[in-house]
Motif scaffolding. Structure first.
Motif, short mmCIF file in Angstrom:
data_model
loop_
_atom_site.label_atom_id
_atom_site.label_comp_id
_atom_site.label_asym_id
_atom_site.label_seq_id
_atom_site.Cartn_x
_atom_site.Cartn_y
_atom_site.Cartn_z
N LEU A 270 7.85 -31.79 20.02
CA LEU A 270 8.02 -32.46 18.72
C LEU A 270 8.25 -33.95 18.88
O LEU A 270 7.67 -34.77 18.15
CB LEU A 270 9.17 -31.81 17.95
N LYS A 271 9.09 -34.36 19.83
CA LYS A 271 9.35 -35.79 20.02
C LYS A 271 8.08 -36.54 20.38
O LYS A 271 7.84 -37.65 19.88
CB LYS A 271 10.42 -35.99 21.10
N GLY A 272 7.26 -35.95 21.23
CA GLY A 272 6.02 -36.59 21.61
C GLY A 272 5.05 -36.69 20.45
O GLY A 272 4.36 -37.71 20.28
N LEU A 273 4.98 -35.63 19.66
CA LEU A 273 4.08 -35.63 18.50
C LEU A 273 4.51 -36.68 17.48
O LEU A 273 3.68 -37.41 16.92
CB LEU A 273 4.06 -34.24 17.86
N ILE A 274 5.81 -36.75 17.23
CA ILE A 274 6.32 -37.74 16.29
C ILE A 274 6.02 -39.15 16.79
O ILE A 274 5.59 -40.03 16.03
CB ILE A 274 7.84 -37.55 16.07
N ALA A 275 6.22 -39.37 18.07
CA ALA A 275 5.97 -40.70 18.64
C ALA A 275 4.51 -41.10 18.49
O ALA A 275 4.19 -42.26 18.19
CB ALA A 275 6.38 -40.72 20.11
N ARG A 276 3.60 -40.16 18.69
CA ARG A 276 2.18 -40.47 18.54
C ARG A 276 1.86 -40.84 17.09
O ARG A 276 1.14 -41.81 16.82
CB ARG A 276 1.33 -39.27 18.99
N SER A 277 2.38 -40.08 16.14
CA SER A 277 2.12 -40.37 14.73
C SER A 277 2.74 -41.69 14.30
O SER A 277 2.12 -42.50 13.61
CB SER A 277 2.65 -39.22 13.86
N GLU A 278 3.98 -41.91 14.71
CA GLU A 278 4.65 -43.17 14.33
C GLU A 278 3.95 -44.36 14.98
O GLU A 278 3.91 -45.46 14.40
CB GLU A 278 6.12 -43.12 14.75
N GLY A 279 3.39 -44.17 16.16
CA GLY A 279 2.64 -45.24 16.80
C GLY A 279 1.40 -45.61 16.01
O GLY A 279 1.04 -46.80 15.91
N ASN A 280 0.75 -44.62 15.41
CA ASN A 280 -0.42 -44.89 14.58
C ASN A 280 -0.02 -45.66 13.32
O ASN A 280 -0.71 -46.60 12.89
CB ASN A 280 -1.11 -43.58 14.21
N LEU A 281 1.09 -45.26 12.71
CA LEU A 281 1.58 -45.99 11.54
C LEU A 281 1.93 -47.43 11.90
O LEU A 281 1.59 -48.36 11.16
CB LEU A 281 2.82 -45.29 10.97
N ALA A 282 2.57 -47.62 13.05
CA ALA A 282 2.95 -48.97 13.47
C ALA A 282 1.73 -49.86 13.66
O ALA A 282 1.75 -51.06 13.31
CB ALA A 282 3.78 -48.91 14.75
N ALA A 283 0.67 -49.30 14.21
CA ALA A 283 -0.55 -50.09 14.42
C ALA A 283 -1.12 -50.56 13.08
O ALA A 283 -1.53 -51.72 12.93
CB ALA A 283 -1.58 -49.27 15.18
N ILE A 284 -1.14 -49.66 12.09
CA ILE A 284 -1.67 -50.04 10.78
C ILE A 284 -0.71 -51.00 10.08
O ILE A 284 -1.15 -51.95 9.42
CB ILE A 284 -1.92 -48.78 9.94
N ALA A 285 0.59 -50.78 10.24
CA ALA A 285 1.56 -51.67 9.60
C ALA A 285 1.44 -53.10 10.13
O ALA A 285 1.55 -54.07 9.37
CB ALA A 285 2.98 -51.14 9.84
N GLY A 286 1.18 -53.25 11.42
CA GLY A 286 1.01 -54.58 11.98
C GLY A 286 -0.21 -55.28 11.41
O GLY A 286 -0.18 -56.49 11.14
N TRP A 287 -1.27 -54.53 11.19
CA TRP A 287 -2.49 -55.10 10.60
C TRP A 287 -2.28 -55.45 9.13
O TRP A 287 -2.65 -56.53 8.69
CB TRP A 287 -3.61 -54.08 10.76
N VAL A 288 -1.62 -54.56 8.39
CA VAL A 288 -1.36 -54.82 6.97
C VAL A 288 -0.52 -56.08 6.81
O VAL A 288 -0.75 -56.89 5.91
CB VAL A 288 -0.66 -53.61 6.31
N ALA A 289 0.44 -56.28 7.70
CA ALA A 289 1.35 -57.43 7.59
C ALA A 289 0.62 -58.77 7.67
O ALA A 289 1.08 -59.77 7.12
CB ALA A 289 2.42 -57.34 8.67
N LYS A 290 -0.52 -58.79 8.35
CA LYS A 290 -1.25 -60.05 8.51
C LYS A 290 -2.57 -60.08 7.74
O LYS A 290 -3.38 -60.99 7.92
CB LYS A 290 -1.52 -60.31 9.99
N THR A 291 -2.78 -59.08 6.86
CA THR A 291 -4.02 -58.98 6.10
C THR A 291 -3.71 -59.08 4.61
O THR A 291 -3.09 -58.18 4.04
CB THR A 291 -4.75 -57.66 6.41
N ALA A 292 -4.15 -60.14 4.00
CA ALA A 292 -3.74 -60.46 2.63
C ALA A 292 -4.31 -59.51 1.58
O ALA A 292 -3.71 -59.31 0.53
CB ALA A 292 -4.13 -61.90 2.29
N TRP A 293 -5.46 -58.91 1.84
CA TRP A 293 -6.13 -58.15 0.79
C TRP A 293 -5.71 -56.68 0.68
O TRP A 293 -6.11 -55.98 -0.24
CB TRP A 293 -7.65 -58.22 0.98
N VAL A 294 -4.88 -56.23 1.62
CA VAL A 294 -4.54 -54.81 1.66
C VAL A 294 -3.03 -54.62 1.74
O VAL A 294 -2.30 -55.49 2.23
CB VAL A 294 -5.22 -54.13 2.87
N ASP A 295 -2.56 -53.49 1.22
CA ASP A 295 -1.14 -53.14 1.31
C ASP A 295 -1.02 -51.61 1.32
O ASP A 295 -1.98 -50.90 1.03
CB ASP A 295 -0.36 -53.71 0.12
#
Length: 392
Positions: A270-295
């Motif tokens: 479970l810890k590994g699965l959660i880490a993989r999913s949260e890592g995917n969210l973090a990647a998108i969150a980093g992109w959203v933070a620097k992309t003006a047209w999307v949220d």
């Protein structure tokens, strides 16, 4: 201006569907070679394989002692319906609704079961309902993660620790990707085709001892179809929770479920699965933070889903369009991604606000998310330029 040059890097796996979801990395048909095809599911070895799905699932998720877990018909929908029709009606019920499927459960409670003492506490897409003041004497029906809104519960603090009512939780896009507080829940449901990338048509139903006590002490006023029945002679049918399914399961799908569970154990449980999913969210969150047209569609960062990641377009030219034109523009965006073969099935859910929905569950590699993001920028620029020409 349009980004004329397409990105060089493409996702290795362009499957970002929110269900059925991407198979685990490295999956091939060889994973199904041990399936008990052409065998009765009641025979010793096939039944043992069904029990293996139950046992491995309980171990990975950390289900508490005394909880039952069974394989049931009709995916997560079937599991939720079994719980609603079997358990509700003994006391008043509240339904939390903030996206499509939770609204479906509200419809069941109000229009199908027609429970008189029922309240629906709802919220628009992007938000959670008002969670203050819920009465622990009443039953509660909810989703943990809004699959079509990308809004999840950050915790269960709003559920009274001392309660008389049952909490029925649809966790189909949360199980195996989020840490669920079982001490606050009584029924938890999910399906194989979400976080572990299994096949559809089978659901999982987990019952706490409190839920079992309700089943054995309460008989609903309405007729109960065979496919929903969990008791015999007033006692729980324990066989359902040992691999004796109500109807005939697909042993091919069962083999695939076992494969997914074994893979989950290999990536850290479970810890590994959660880490993989949260890592995917973090990647998108980093992109959203620097992309003006999307949220994010989720307004509160604490409620952002790490599985069904829903995005909205906030560019002024887009928000100025009427609803029909917004839907058309968002469809063009997802259509371009599919045409290029970089993101399949990444459109918003049909009832949700126009935008994108990118599955970030554990079977999705973060490297594929990272490769996709420049393509989304490229596709957005193409749509923007096309509509600018039309406007001119």
């Amino acid at each position: 201006m349009a980004i004329a040059t397409k990105p060089d890097l493409r996702p290795s796996n362009p499957r970002f569907s929110s269900g059925p979801c991407a198979k685990r990395p490295g999956w091939t048909l060889d994973a199904l070679s041990g399936a008990f095809l052409g065998r009765s599911h009641r025979a010793k070895d096939p039944k043992a394989r069904l029990a293996e799905v139950i046992d491995r699932s309980k171990a990975i998720l950390g289900l508490p002692e005394g909880w039952r877990l069974g394989i049931v018909p009709a995916s997560d929908t079937g599991a939720v319906e079994m719980a609603l029709w079997s358990l509700l009606g003994a006391r008043g019920v509240d339904v939390l609704a903030w996206e499509s499927f939770s609204k479906d459960w509200a419809t069941d409670v109000l229009k199908q079961l027609k429970l008189k003492d029922a309240r629906v506490i709802d919220a628009p897409y992007g938000r959670l309902p008002d969670l203050a003041g819920l009465d622990g004497s009443r039953d509660l029906v909810m989703v943990w993660n809004g699959t079509t809104s990308g809004v999840r519960l950050p915790n269960a603090d709003f559920i009274p620790a001392e309660r008389e009512g049952l909490v029925i939780c649809d966790a189909t896009s949360a199980a195996f990707a989020m840490d669920l507080p079982y001490e606050k829940l009584d029924v938890v449901t999910w399906s194989w085709q979400k976080v572990l990338g299994g096949e559809a048509a089978h659901g999982m139903l987990a019952l706490s001892p409190r839920a079992v006590a309700r089943l054995e002490s309460y008989t609903p006023a309405w007729p109960m179809p065979k496919i929903f029945r969990m008791t015999k002679g007033g006692k729980l049918n324990e066989g359902i929770f040992k691999g004796e399914t109500i109807n005939t399961p697909s042993m091919l799908a069962v083999e695939d479920a076992v494969d997914g569970l074994r893979w989950a154990e290999g990536v850290g449980g479970l810890k590994g699965l959660i880490a993989r999913s949260e890592g995917n969210l973090a990647a998108i969150a980093g992109w959203v933070a620097k992309t003006a047209w999307v949220d994010f569609l989720a307004e509160d960062p604490a409620t952002r889903s790490c599985t069904s990641i829903c995005l909205k377009i906030v560019a002024p030219w887009f928000t100025a369009l009427d609803a029909e034109a917004q839907a058309a523009a968002a469809k063009k965006l997802s259509g371009l991604l599919e045409k290029e073969g970089v993101a399949l099935d990444a459109a918003n859910y049909r009832d949700a606000p126009p935008g994108l929905r990118i599955w970030g569950g554990a079977t999705v590699e973060t490297s594929d998310i990272a490769a996709l993001l420049p393509w989304i920028d490229w596709a957005f620029a193409q749509v923007e330029a096309e509509l600018a020409k039309v406007a001119a």
